[in-house]
Design a protein around this motif. Structure first.
Motif, short mmCIF file in Angstrom:
data_model
loop_
_atom_site.label_atom_id
_atom_site.label_comp_id
_atom_site.label_asym_id
_atom_site.label_seq_id
_atom_site.Cartn_x
_atom_site.Cartn_y
_atom_site.Cartn_z
N GLU A 1 0.82 -1.23 -0.07
CA GLU A 1 -0.08 -0.09 -0.07
C GLU A 1 0.94 1.40 0.08
O GLU A 1 0.73 2.16 -0.73
CB GLU A 1 -0.99 -0.08 1.16
N CYS B 1 2.51 1.87 -3.41
CA CYS B 1 1.67 2.09 -4.51
C CYS B 1 1.17 3.72 -4.17
O CYS B 1 1.01 4.27 -5.30
CB CYS B 1 0.33 1.45 -4.39
N LEU C 1 -6.87 -1.24 -0.09
CA LEU C 1 -6.94 -2.55 0.41
C LEU C 1 -8.53 -2.86 0.70
O LEU C 1 -9.11 -2.03 1.17
CB LEU C 1 -6.11 -2.58 1.76
N TRP D 1 -5.13 -6.42 -2.40
CA TRP D 1 -5.11 -5.16 -3.12
C TRP D 1 -6.14 -5.47 -4.17
O TRP D 1 -6.14 -6.47 -4.96
CB TRP D 1 -3.64 -4.96 -3.51
#
Lengths: 381, 78
Positions: free
Chosen positions: B22, B25, B34, B49
């Protein structure tokens, strides 16, 4: 009150730590349990805390930092999880019961064999004595970074180099040093570092961790819910999940994370310089007082900010009580969970009064404590 | 209740990996979020994800760069 029991726990915490805990207690869900925002918030804070702790101790992989509720839990995980039946282990007479009792239990239940590096009358150990105790089947050295009684510090980098050369694990109890002096797991060749948050790191009680460097199989000490792989009958293999069964102390870990930020901001070396200065100031003020006996090595070797002493033949408990009730000074008397250290110092009966200094103490507090020691010493026959 | 659609789902071995992914990203402006692990991937619980199927190439690259080996990665109807 003048608080000089920082080796037991630091009473005063940075405001940012308090704020982080309060904020967590009004916003946190359960980490790794769900994907709603409050659960994710907690997971993110814990993830960041893990990364900060890894960087703080130079542990190469942040996923190999597992949170525990204190050093004792971390040491139990390390000793029960990394040692195997019949292993030979080297430890020292400086150890706290958080090391000794798990080792004694492993000796009793799993047949591990333990050799002790002896301490001299100053409570010091020689690195050469570690060399002498090594055997072909030595699996690990398990030792403290600094005595919680005398403050004497071990040369962990030298011991680590020896362990590395001999292919043994080095498991370090950093209860008295994490946050008080820089620790570099890579440079010191520490295999497993066990730390607590509530002492020199100035984080909440109920925080701590185990940091594992390299490919070491540490079997889970406890098993249970993890929020992942629920239909697996056994604990997941992946770190840190394998060592973190049950809900983590998210509120405390938020405080630990803030404490690491605080330490990075002020600098661990600055903390060490101040605390060492306070310790030295107190030592110099009481070392020549008649009837005062100080324990430990003050020859110039690195040490933790602790001064342990006795006054005449007075029971250490009586002295600590006098300090508390007549002077408002908090110290720690008795055996300090360090039975072998007291035996080596010859203080099993009397115990010792431990003064331990922290980041928030002042020189005037140190001077007041020294005055109290002088007055008590003068008051006895 | 929203209608089911096809999404790229990436499941992780641990919450730590999910958090690391996360963060990576977000740092790179990659899309997705998520979600609870869908039963189409695995029964039980955990995080996954969820992104549009056409993000597979870029997200696969992010996984590799972050050194994360996913438990599973595939497009499914969730």
């Amino acid at each position: 009150m003048i608080y000089l029991d920082n080796a037991a726990t630091t009473m005063k915490k940075p405001q940012c730590v308090i704020d982080a805990v309060v904020s967590a207690m009004t916003t946190f869900g359960n980490a790794s349990r769900g994907a709603h925002e409050s659960a994710l918030t907690t997971s993110r804070v814990i993830y960041q805390a893990r990364k900060k702790v890894a960087t703080f101790f130079n542990c190469p992989k942040s996923e190999q930092v597992a949170f525990t509720c204190n050093s004792t839990e971390a040491l139990n995980i390390a000793i029960f999880g990394a040692l195997r039946e019949g292993d030979h282990v080297i430890t020292t007479e400086l150890e706290h019961n958080s090391v000794l009792r798990p080792l004694f239990r492993m000796a009793s239940e799993k047949g591990i064999r333990i050799d002790f590096v002896k301490a001299d009358r100053n409570g010091s150990v020689r690195c050469e004595d570690f060399y002498a105790l090594f055997r072909p089947d030595t699996r690990a050295v398990v030792c403290t970074h600094a005595s919680n009684l005398t403050g004497n510090r071990l040369d962990i980098a030298r011991i680590g180099a020896l362990c590395d050369k001999r292919g043994a694990l080095l498991i370090v109890d950093a209860s008295q040093t994490a946050g008080a002096t820089p620790i570099d797991m890579e440079a010191m060749k520490i295999s497993i570092l066990c730390f607590t948050g509530h002492k020199s790191m100035m984080a909440p009680q109920g925080t701590g961790g185990i940091c594992i460097r390299g490919d070491i199989d540490v079997r889970p000490f406890k098993t249970g819910g993890t929020g992942v792989q629920s239909f697996l009958r056994t604990q997941p293999e992946e770190y840190p999940t394998r060592l973190e069964a049950g809900t983590l102390n998210g509120h405390g870990i938020a405080g630990l994370s803030a404490a690491v930020d605080y330490l990075n901001e002020v600098g661990v070396s600055a903390v060490e310089e101040k605390e060492t200065g306070l310790m030295r100031r107190f030592y110099e003020a009481v070392v020549s007082v008649p009837k005062v006996k100080i324990y430990g090595d003050y020859s110039g070797n690195p040490r933790s900010p602790i001064v342990a002493l006795n006054i005449g033949t007075l029971d250490s408990a009586i002295v600590a009580d006098e300090l508390a009730t007549s002077y408002g000074i908090a110290t720690r008397a008795g055996a300090h969970c360090a039975p072998l250290m007291h035996k080596a110092l010859g203080t099993e009966e009397q115990g010792a009064v431990r003064f331990s200094f922290g980041w928030f103490n002042t020189e005037s507090e140190v001077d007041e404590a020294a005055r109290a020691v002088r007055e008590i010493a003068q008051s006895i026959e | 209740m929203r209608k089911k659609e096809y999404f790229l789902i990436i499941a992780f071995h641990s919450t730590h990996d999910a958090m690391a992914f996360e963060e990576t990203c977000h740092d790179r402006g990659a899309e997705g979020r998520l979600i609870p692990l869908p039963k189409e991937i695995s029964a039980g619980c955990g995080l996954a994800w969820c992104a549009q199927p056409d993000a597979e190439e870029s997200l696969t690259g992010i996984l590799a760069q972050a050194g994360i080996i996913p438990q599973e990665k595939r497009v499914c109807l969730v």
